[in-house]
Design an enzyme around this catalytic site. Structure first.
Site, PDB file in Angstrom:
ATOM      1  N   ASN A   1      99.143  43.073  77.234  1.00 35.53           N
ATOM      2  CA  ASN A   1      99.758  41.956  77.966  1.00 35.53           C
ATOM      3  C   ASN A   1      99.952  42.308  79.451  1.00 35.53           C
ATOM      4  O   ASN A   1      99.530  43.360  79.924  1.00 35.53           O
ATOM      5  CB  ASN A   1     101.051  41.497  77.283  1.00 35.53           C
ATOM      6  CG  ASN A   1     102.207  42.464  77.454  1.00 35.53           C
ATOM      7  OD1 ASN A   1     102.145  43.404  78.252  1.00 35.53           O
ATOM      8  ND2 ASN A   1     103.268  42.237  76.712  1.00 35.53           N
TER       9      ASN A   1
ATOM     10  N   MET B   1     102.714  42.792  80.980  1.00 35.89           N
ATOM     11  CA  MET B   1     103.800  43.760  81.184  1.00 35.89           C
ATOM     12  C   MET B   1     105.029  43.214  81.909  1.00 35.89           C
ATOM     13  O   MET B   1     105.848  43.979  82.411  1.00 35.89           O
ATOM     14  CB  MET B   1     103.297  45.004  81.944  1.00 35.89           C
ATOM     15  CG  MET B   1     102.340  45.852  81.157  1.00 35.89           C
ATOM     16  SD  MET B   1     101.402  46.994  82.205  1.00 35.89           S
ATOM     17  CE  MET B   1     100.125  45.906  82.787  1.00 35.89           C
TER      18      MET B   1
ATOM     19  N   HIS C   1     101.889  32.927  74.741  1.00 30.69           N
ATOM     20  CA  HIS C   1     103.260  33.127  74.279  1.00 30.69           C
ATOM     21  C   HIS C   1     103.548  32.333  73.004  1.00 30.69           C
ATOM     22  O   HIS C   1     104.696  31.957  72.756  1.00 30.69           O
ATOM     23  CB  HIS C   1     104.250  32.673  75.366  1.00 30.69           C
ATOM     24  CG  HIS C   1     104.271  33.567  76.565  1.00 30.69           C
ATOM     25  ND1 HIS C   1     104.900  33.223  77.727  1.00 30.69           N
ATOM     26  CD2 HIS C   1     103.757  34.800  76.772  1.00 30.69           C
ATOM     27  CE1 HIS C   1     104.763  34.205  78.620  1.00 30.69           C
ATOM     28  NE2 HIS C   1     104.073  35.172  78.060  1.00 30.69           N
TER      29      HIS C   1
HETATM   30  C1  FAD Z   1      97.095  38.811  77.396  1.00 35.48           C
HETATM   31  C2  FAD Z   1      98.555  38.637  77.127  1.00 35.48           C
HETATM   32  C3  FAD Z   1      99.456  38.707  78.191  1.00 35.48           C
HETATM   33  C4  FAD Z   1     100.824  38.592  77.961  1.00 35.48           C
HETATM   34  N1  FAD Z   1     101.698  38.842  78.976  1.00 35.48           N
HETATM   35  C5  FAD Z   1     103.005  39.009  78.706  1.00 35.48           C
HETATM   36  C6  FAD Z   1     103.918  39.494  79.673  1.00 35.48           C
HETATM   37  O1  FAD Z   1     103.552  39.801  80.816  1.00 35.48           O
HETATM   38  N2  FAD Z   1     105.222  39.631  79.328  1.00 35.48           N
HETATM   39  C7  FAD Z   1     105.668  39.313  78.080  1.00 35.48           C
HETATM   40  O2  FAD Z   1     106.850  39.434  77.821  1.00 35.48           O
HETATM   41  N3  FAD Z   1     104.825  38.838  77.143  1.00 35.48           N
HETATM   42  C8  FAD Z   1     103.510  38.727  77.416  1.00 35.48           C
HETATM   43  N4  FAD Z   1     102.653  38.330  76.433  1.00 35.48           N
HETATM   44  C9  FAD Z   1     103.194  37.963  75.110  1.00 35.48           C
HETATM   45  C10 FAD Z   1     103.704  39.121  74.271  1.00 35.48           C
HETATM   46  O3  FAD Z   1     102.948  40.284  74.451  1.00 35.48           O
HETATM   47  C11 FAD Z   1     103.696  38.686  72.820  1.00 35.48           C
HETATM   48  O4  FAD Z   1     104.393  37.466  72.700  1.00 35.48           O
HETATM   49  C12 FAD Z   1     104.349  39.697  71.867  1.00 35.48           C
HETATM   50  O5  FAD Z   1     103.684  40.932  71.945  1.00 35.48           O
HETATM   51  C13 FAD Z   1     104.288  39.149  70.453  1.00 35.48           C
HETATM   52  O6  FAD Z   1     104.812  40.090  69.535  1.00 35.48           O
HETATM   53  P1  FAD Z   1     104.489  39.942  67.990  1.00 35.48           P
HETATM   54  O7  FAD Z   1     105.089  41.095  67.310  1.00 35.48           O
HETATM   55  O8  FAD Z   1     104.879  38.571  67.548  1.00 35.48           O
HETATM   56  O9  FAD Z   1     102.889  39.985  67.877  1.00 35.48           O
HETATM   57  P2  FAD Z   1     101.827  41.047  68.406  1.00 35.48           P
HETATM   58  O10 FAD Z   1     102.397  41.888  69.483  1.00 35.48           O
HETATM   59  O11 FAD Z   1     100.600  40.270  68.725  1.00 35.48           O
HETATM   60  O12 FAD Z   1     101.570  42.004  67.151  1.00 35.48           O
HETATM   61  C14 FAD Z   1     100.929  41.607  65.955  1.00 35.48           C
HETATM   62  C15 FAD Z   1     100.218  42.820  65.373  1.00 35.48           C
HETATM   63  O13 FAD Z   1      99.789  42.529  64.049  1.00 35.48           O
HETATM   64  C16 FAD Z   1      98.471  43.005  63.866  1.00 35.48           C
HETATM   65  N5  FAD Z   1      97.853  42.209  62.800  1.00 35.48           N
HETATM   66  C17 FAD Z   1      97.513  40.896  62.825  1.00 35.48           C
HETATM   67  N6  FAD Z   1      96.979  40.533  61.637  1.00 35.48           N
HETATM   68  C18 FAD Z   1      96.983  41.633  60.849  1.00 35.48           C
HETATM   69  C19 FAD Z   1      96.568  41.884  59.516  1.00 35.48           C
HETATM   70  N7  FAD Z   1      96.036  40.915  58.747  1.00 35.48           N
HETATM   71  N8  FAD Z   1      96.719  43.127  59.013  1.00 35.48           N
HETATM   72  C20 FAD Z   1      97.268  44.128  59.768  1.00 35.48           C
HETATM   73  N9  FAD Z   1      97.673  43.934  61.054  1.00 35.48           N
HETATM   74  C21 FAD Z   1      97.537  42.701  61.577  1.00 35.48           C
HETATM   75  C22 FAD Z   1      97.829  42.806  65.226  1.00 35.48           C
HETATM   76  O14 FAD Z   1      96.665  43.587  65.387  1.00 35.48           O
HETATM   77  C23 FAD Z   1      98.967  43.215  66.148  1.00 35.48           C
HETATM   78  O15 FAD Z   1      98.967  44.601  66.382  1.00 35.48           O
HETATM   79  C24 FAD Z   1     101.278  38.355  76.643  1.00 35.48           C
HETATM   80  C25 FAD Z   1     100.382  38.252  75.576  1.00 35.48           C
HETATM   81  C26 FAD Z   1      99.029  38.405  75.802  1.00 35.48           C
HETATM   82  C27 FAD Z   1      98.085  38.314  74.626  1.00 35.48           C
END
Ligand code: FAD
Ligand code: NAG
Ligand code: NAG
Ligand code: NAG
Ligand code: NAG
Ligand code: NAG
Ligand code: NAG
Ligand code: NAG
Ligand code: NAG
Length: 606
Positions: free
Chosen positions: A130, A132, A542
């Site tokens: 992301n 950061m 997001h």
């Molecule tokens: C390009 C980008 C830029 C961003 N910029 C920012 C920012 O600057 N600041 C900020 O606060 N937020 C930012 N965000 C958003 C933030 O990073 C996410 O909202 C947050 O990380 C979500 O957390 P999560 O635990 O819900 O999912 P994720 O962090 O996406 O984690 C989910 C995990 O589950 C794994 N997974 C999925 N399916 C399976 C499966 N079937 N089996 C095993 N593992 C699996 C994935 O590989 C991943 O590692 C950004 C997101 C992206 C994509």
């Protein structure tokens, strides 16, 4: 200035730097995968090593329980460590690159009218790819949910628990109560971007009467701010870095990488007793059943979590019946997908002249972790405002009601030096060519007027019963016209920013892309911009809401109608916070561990 190094050049430079480099990089060691046998069991299994899954698994393991953390991806690569390389991670091997289904009224400028939908696939999940930015959102985001135990006062301790702010001394004293300096996620300001557009942009917004906000995570979010980042000593701080490199976590937690969870195993009483997973080893894919003696925590993210739930028979009965999946719990999984979107607005501006060469930037990062590559350029600048509190005729931000404290919009910024435009958002050929031409002799600043509380809702469904197929994502951006109206209010402010002395003297103007399906700007300004928003729609990635608190999970994140199964990631949030989402994802992961441990004695283990 920010020189975004083309990926090939960076890799080349690193290779040329030869053997020395490996020594120069103070290495950190992520956990290895544990060997697994079919039928292995643990107290807890956490699925997904992202923003929420890593803290959840780490806290459970540190409590003394036996915990397996299951991640579909592998280790993050070197590029993820270099803040200035953030833009190269989109569309890379660490990105799931989910395809989406068009609604025919948004993302029209992209190939096949498909909105880009990126998510991280490696340890750290999306926090490894992301941008950061450390922004928590507004206190009201939680208070307004009206869900028992989800008010700001309930979540605040978890935001603070993991925060390891290194730069409290650079913030005003009034910020102190809002921060912690000793948590495991070390964060701080990005390095100086050395780009003159950084200070110029701040002065531009100040001219429109935006206050300079030293700390959007303290009392007020409003104003133009240079935000703190998930960055420490010039390197990215993902959850993988913050938690999984700790010796105490490494010795307590078992991790399996390249392991794709395909299903939750439910017994006849709807107890979640284990998972099915495909482990991708070097030359074979093994299918394993792994068991949890106590509970399973699903943290696969807003897309992965609903997919696994539906594959397990937990979802809308009619949809599951259509696919021939036995319904175990009829729940509205996958509805109410909501996300932050903006139209990509490009300003043509004079190039920054304080350029340091690409080689110099790279050397400074490699040897000292300083210089432009230790920054994200001008992207650490962000502005929050309530667009209803912007007086268009006076071209000034006003404060005539307490609602002005509640932002409706975030403005995001990114600088592209001469010749660096790449169609990296999947824009169609014609538009990519127009922007490449504009970028030939001038720099571009990408401005994103982001709708913080969109009305539109999308959905996610299974595309197939094959668990390794990607699901069908229907983001449905701009389905509600009010989201376009909000974007238009933001575009007016961007137009005014171009007219400020700071921007004007640098020959700044907004690029009016030629969009054949749209009215001409000169004839119909509002019609042009509305149509433009529907063409240049972009997600800030997001997304939340696909396993919502209330309809799908209870306030302690237990899935209704199923026992021993919780969801801990952004899919539980019914509304997207008014800010970036990683901060709350990590807080949710920290907190679910407390919910789980509170119930630990409920399960009799032989
Ligand atoms: C390009 C980008 C830029 C961003 N910029 C920012 C920012 O600057 N600041 C900020 O606060 N937020 C930012 N965000 C958003 C933030 O990073 C996410 O909202 C947050 O990380 C979500 O957390 P999560 O635990 O819900 O999912 P994720 O962090 O996406 O984690 C989910 C995990 O589950 C794994 N997974 C999925 N399916 C399976 C499966 N079937 N089996 C095993 N593992 C699996 C994935 O590989 C991943 O590692 C950004 C997101 C992206 C994509
Ligand atoms: C989008 O247009 C295509 C082609 O006309 C059509 O098949 C599809 O149903 C439309 N989608 C929506 C959501 O309207
Ligand atoms: C700050 O972080 C440390 C380490 O996690 C924790 O022990 C402490 O309680 C936190 N302080 C606050 C105010 O949350
Ligand atoms: C493993 O599964 C993937 C699909 O996820 C497939 O592309 C690959 O060919 C499989 N490898 C082997 C050795 O079967
Ligand atoms: C979807 O959102 C609507 C409107 O906010 C709400 O009434 C409904 O309960 C939500 N449903 C789910 C399953 O989240
Ligand atoms: C940059 O470094 C490469 C490899 O060391 C070298 O070939 C090239 O000449 C350098 N370029 C400049 C402008 O110094
Ligand atoms: C790294 O820092 C040292 C000490 O400040 C300085 O002498 C050196 O030139 C720097 N190296 C690079 C490549 O910037
Ligand atoms: C505040 O000012 C804005 C912009 O001029 C105006 O639209 C709005 O109605 C005003 N609100 C109040 C409560 O006076
Ligand atoms: C860019 O600059 C070159 C030389 O300075 C000039 O010939 C060319 O016309 C310019 N192109 C544009 C698109 O302005």
């Amino acid at each position: 200035m920010l020189k975004m190094l083309p990926r090939a050049l960076l890799l080349l430079s690193i290779m040329l730097a030869g053997g020395n480099l490996a020594q120069e990089l103070p290495d950190y060691v992520l956990p290895d995968s544990v060997p697994l046998k079919d039928g292995d069991s643990f107290d807890y299994i956490v699925v997904g090593a992202g923003g929420a899954g890593v803290p959840a698994a780490a806290r459970l393991a540190l409590s003394g329980a036996s915990v397996l953390l299951v991640e579909a991806g592998g280790n993050p690569n070197l590029n993820t460590r270099i803040p200035g390389m953030f833009s190269t991670l989109l569309g890379s091997a660490l990105d799931w690159q989910y395809p989406t289904v068009t609604n025919n009224i948004s993302c029209l400028a992209y190939s096949d009218k498909q909105c880009r939908f990126s998510r991280g696939k490696c340890l750290g999940g999306s926090t490894s790819i992301n941008f950061m930015m450390y922004v928590r959102g507004n206190h009201r985001d939680y208070d307004e949910l009206g869900i028992e135990g989800w008010a700001w006062k309930d979540l605040k301790p978890y935001f603070l628990k993991y925060e390891g702010l290194q730069d409290l001394n650079k913030l005003p004293r009034t910020s102190i109560p809002y921060h912690n300096t000793s948590g495991t996620m070390k964060i701080g300001f990005f390095a100086n971007s050395e780009n003159s557009w950084h200070s110029r942009t701040i002065r531009g917004y100040r001219y429109l009467n935006f206050p300079f906000n030293y700390d959007v995570n303290a009392k007020s979010q409003i104003g133009i701010s240079q935000v703190i980042g998930y960055v420490n000593e010039g390197e990215r701080m993902s959850t993988a870095r913050g938690y999984l490199t700790r010796d105490d976590v490494k010795s307590a937690l078992k991790v399996t990488k390249n392991t794709h969870c395909t299903k939750i195993i439910l017994d006849n009483d709807n107890n979640a007793i284990g998972i099915k997973a495909v482990v991708k080893d070097e030359n074979q894919n093994r299918t394993l059943q792994l068991y949890a003696r106590k509970e399973i925590v699903l943290s696969a993210g807003t897309i992965g979590t609903p997919q696994i739930l539906m594959l397990s028979g937990i979802g809308p009965a009619s949809h599951l019946n259509d696919l021939g999946i036995t319904v175990r719990a009829d729940l509205p999984v996958g509805v109410n997908l909501t996300d932050h979107v903006f139209p990509q607005i490009y300003a043509s501006v004079n190039p920054d002249t304080s350029m340091s060469s690409q080689n110099e930037s790279l050397e400074r990062w490699l040897y000292n972790r300083t210089g432009p590559l230790a920054s994200i350029g001008i992207t650490d600048l962000t502005a929050f405002l309530n667009t209803r509190c912007y007086d268009v005729s006076q071209q000034t931000l006003i404060y005539n009601s307490s609602n002005c404290e509640i932002p409706s919009m975030q403005l995001a910024h990114s600088y592209l030096d001469v010749g660096l435009f790449q169609a990296n958002f999947g824009l169609n050929e014609d538009i990519a060519q127009q922007l490449t031409a504009e970028n030939k002799n001038k720099s571009l600043i990408l401005l994103g007027p982001l709708v913080l509380r969109p009305f539109s809702r999308g959905s996610i469904r299974l595309a197939s019963i094959d668990p390794l197929q990607k699901p069908s994502i229907f983001p449905n951006y701009l389905a509600d016209k009010r989201d376009v109206d909000e974007m238009l209010r933001g575009i007016t402010i961007i137009e005014h920013l171009m007219e400020t002395p700071e921007y004007k003297v640098q020959n700044a103007f907004i690029v009016h892309l030629k969009l054949p399906d749209c009215p001409e700007y000169e004839n119909d300004r509002k019609g042009y911009w509305s149509c433009y928003c529907r063409h240049m729609t972009t997600s800030l990635l997001h997304a939340v809401g696909t396993a919502g608190l209330g309809p799908v999970v209870d306030p302690q994140q237990r899935v209704h109608g199923v026992k021993r199964l919780r969801v801990a990631d952004l899919s539980v949030l019914p509304e997207v916070p008014r800010g970036n989402t990683a901060a709350v994802a990590i807080a949710i992961g920290e907190r679910v561990a407390d919910f789980v441990l509170k119930d630990a004695n409920k399960y009799l283990v032989d």
